[in-house]
Design an enzyme around this catalytic site. Structure first.
Site, PDB file in Angstrom:
ATOM      1  N   HIS A  53      -6.502 -10.954  -5.582  1.00 23.43           N
ATOM      2  CA  HIS A  53      -5.833  -9.870  -6.339  1.00 23.43           C
ATOM      3  C   HIS A  53      -4.272 -10.102  -6.212  1.00 23.43           C
ATOM      4  CE1 HIS A  53      -5.460  -6.244  -8.753  1.00 23.43           C
ATOM      5  NE2 HIS A  53      -4.664  -5.962  -7.878  1.00 23.43           N
ATOM      6  N   HIS A  55       0.044  -9.492  -7.960  1.00 20.54           N
ATOM      7  CA  HIS A  55       0.877  -9.436  -9.016  1.00 20.54           C
ATOM      8  C   HIS A  55       1.970 -10.074  -8.628  1.00 20.54           C
ATOM      9  CE1 HIS A  55      -1.860  -5.974 -10.423  1.00 20.54           C
ATOM     10  NE2 HIS A  55      -1.750  -5.696  -9.280  1.00 20.54           N
ATOM     11  N   ARG A  82       5.414   3.463  -7.768  1.00 18.78           N
ATOM     12  CA  ARG A  82       5.345   3.007  -9.554  1.00 18.78           C
ATOM     13  C   ARG A  82       6.541   2.947 -10.018  1.00 18.78           C
ATOM     14  NH1 ARG A  82       0.946   4.926 -13.612  1.00 18.78           N
ATOM     15  NH2 ARG A  82       2.302   6.641 -13.583  1.00 18.78           N
ATOM     16  N   ARG A 200      -7.273   4.562 -16.256  1.00 15.81           N
ATOM     17  CA  ARG A 200      -6.033   5.139 -16.696  1.00 15.81           C
ATOM     18  C   ARG A 200      -5.345   4.406 -17.892  1.00 15.81           C
ATOM     19  NH1 ARG A 200      -2.460   3.934 -12.879  1.00 15.81           N
ATOM     20  NH2 ARG A 200      -3.400   3.031 -11.455  1.00 15.81           N
ATOM     21  N   HIS A 264     -10.004  -2.497  -5.225  1.00 16.35           N
ATOM     22  CA  HIS A 264      -9.857  -1.276  -4.337  1.00 16.35           C
ATOM     23  C   HIS A 264     -10.974  -0.243  -4.350  1.00 16.35           C
ATOM     24  CE1 HIS A 264      -5.413  -2.268  -4.473  1.00 16.35           C
ATOM     25  NE2 HIS A 264      -5.510  -1.922  -5.836  1.00 16.35           N
ATOM     26  N   ASP A 315      -2.306  -8.517  -3.699  1.00 16.97           N
ATOM     27  CA  ASP A 315      -1.874  -7.305  -4.278  1.00 16.97           C
ATOM     28  C   ASP A 315      -0.274  -7.114  -4.482  1.00 16.97           C
ATOM     29  OD1 ASP A 315      -1.877  -5.007  -5.839  1.00 16.97           O
ATOM     30  OD2 ASP A 315      -3.095  -3.698  -4.635  1.00 16.97           O
TER      31      ASP A 315
HETATM   32 ZN   LIG Z   1      -3.219  -4.210  -8.472  1.00 11.54          ZN
END
Ligand SMILES: [Zn+2]
Length: 447
Positions: A53, A55, A82, A200, A264, A315
């Site tokens: 995982h 980004h 975020r 979401r 997660h 991540d």
């Molecule tokens: Zn992520």
């Protein structure tokens, strides 16, 4: 590419062996093992870790957004982080994405990862124009760095449970599933999977249609990854809107199976964990990022003890080190349970933990990686003979010493498909790449 690689020690599915060589075919797959016969290409070879995982662009964000919000001291959370992430995401150009992703991928190789599942949601250009440019940029960066890639284009539709997307999410969002499938058709030359962002970001009633339509474009078997139950607030909002938790909502919206990998799953209950295991789905844990974001702790020790499959991911890429990722995983469970050696077996801690994450990572990436054994890619991490953590140890405790006291600094060489990508701890063009990366970070962080 070398077609024969010999090591003094090697971690195989059967344990640690001495003075053996891996024989590779022309593509870089292991065909068989044989005695080293005097050849030695390094000290101690272990399987390269799959990074399940990532980004990549968030590598540029590490170390920003750490100052306390004086209006809400001690209340800083995932949600304020975020907002900082959105600011970076909305500024980054394709050229900058290439530099940041390449640096992240090189950092992964230096940190013990030889393959990566890139959870790619930064689809559109800064002005919102759609197209495959950003995805192709990630593919080009991985190719230049020499890391094995599984690209997971992310489908993002909503800005929260039954909420319209926000302006800050404009680069992530597709107008429709058909529109997203159009993007998939324009991505070539890479192993593809599918990533519905989260519940979401994707309404549950769209999931089955998404999997079916995307599957027709991708073809064959492919992994499906989704963020699930990362934050308590996400669980609370899901309950408020749907009356159930995200894991329950997912399980009743699609048929979970071994293609699915829940990223997660932090707040999954014991009953939900049992259902995840029974379905054959895996869980991807990102202990450093989960600590960084204050997510909470998944009951990973109990999940693994009951036969569950776990993989690890870097991540947010705030710190990229496969050894440290496993140590934080183990220590999180020690703190949670107030007990020691949570993933240990009679073979110690390091071997079962490294192998569990490799095996789960191979499933999550859907690639023949994570084992030094015939039929697998020759993705190899070679530990340094002078590694500080290994001093005074022998084969019985090498891996325990690495996981408890070691780090990426103990890595000498890294091979992907038999090609050496890291030599003496260094990737090629390291200074120039670092200089370009620093320049991009300064521009993105400027206020
Ligand atoms: Zn992520």
């Amino acid at each position: 590419m070398q077609t024969r690689l010999a090591f003094e020690y090697m971690l195989t599915p059967d344990g640690i062996v001495r003075d053996q060589a891996l024989v590779l075919d022309a593509d870089g797959r292991i065909t068989h093992m044989e005695p080293a016969k005097g050849q030695c290409d390094g000290f101690f070879a272990i399987p390269g870790m799959p990074n399940a995982h990532s980004h990549a662009f968030q590598r540029a964000l590490a170390g920003f957004g750490e100052a306390a919000d004086t209006t809400a001291a001690g209340q800083d959370s995932f949600w304020s982080w975020r907002e900082a992430m959105y600011r970076f995401a909305n500024r980054i150009s394709p050229e900058e994405m290439f530099i940041v992703a390449r640096e992240a991928f090189w950092d992964m190789l230096r940190g013990g990862y030889t393959s990566v599942a890139e959870f790619h949601y930064l689809h559109h250009l800064p002005d919102g124009a759609p197209g495959p440019i950003m995805a192709r940029t990630v593919i080009a960066a991985a190719r230049e760095a020499g890391i094995r890639l599984r690209l997971l284009p992310v489908y993002y539709q909503t800005g929260g449970f039954k909420q319209p997307p926000r302006d800050e999410q404009r680069r992530f969002v597709h107008a429709s599933i058909d529109d997203f499938c159009g993007l998939l058709r324009e991505i070539h030359g890479v192993d593809l999977g599918l990533a519905p962002h989260s519940l979401r970001g994707v309404p549950p009633e769209s999931l089955a249609e998404l999997v079916e339509k995307a599957g027709k474009v991708i073809g064959g078997a492919f992994p499906i990854h989704m963020h699930v139950s990362e934050q308590q607030r996400e669980v609370d909002e899901c309950r408020a809107v749907y009356g159930v938790t995200p894991v329950q909502l997912l399980a009743r919206s699609v048929k979970l199976d071994s293609r699915w990998h829940l990223v997660h799953a932090t707040h999954a209950t014991a009953e939900e964990c049992a259902n995840i295991r029974a379905s054959g789905a895996g869980v991807v844990l990102c202990p450093i990022t989960e600590a960084y974001l204050g997510d909470g702790l998944f009951a990973a020790d109990e999940f693994v003890a009951a036969g569950g499959s776990i993989a690890i991911g870097s991540d947010s890429n705030c710190r990229i080190d496969a050894v440290e990722e496993l140590r934080v995983l183990e220590y999180g469970q020690r703190l949670r349970s107030q007990k020691r050696a949570r993933f240990a077996t009679a073979d110690g801690l390091g071997i079962p933990l490294w192998q569990a994450a490799c095996s789960g990572g191979a499933k999550a990436l859907g690639q023949a990686v994570g084992a030094l054994a015939p039929g697998h890619w020759a993705d190899i991490v070679v530990l340094d003979r002078d590694a500080a953590s290994l001093r005074g140890h022998d084969a019985d405790t090498f891996m325990d010493a690495l996981v408890i006291g070691g780090s990426r600094a103990d890595i000498a060489d890294v091979y992907v498909g038999g090609q050496r990508r890291v030599q003496d701890g260094r990737t090629r063009d390291a200074e120039e790449s670092a200089r370009q990366f620093a320049h991009v970070v300064m521009r993105l962080s400027a206020t």
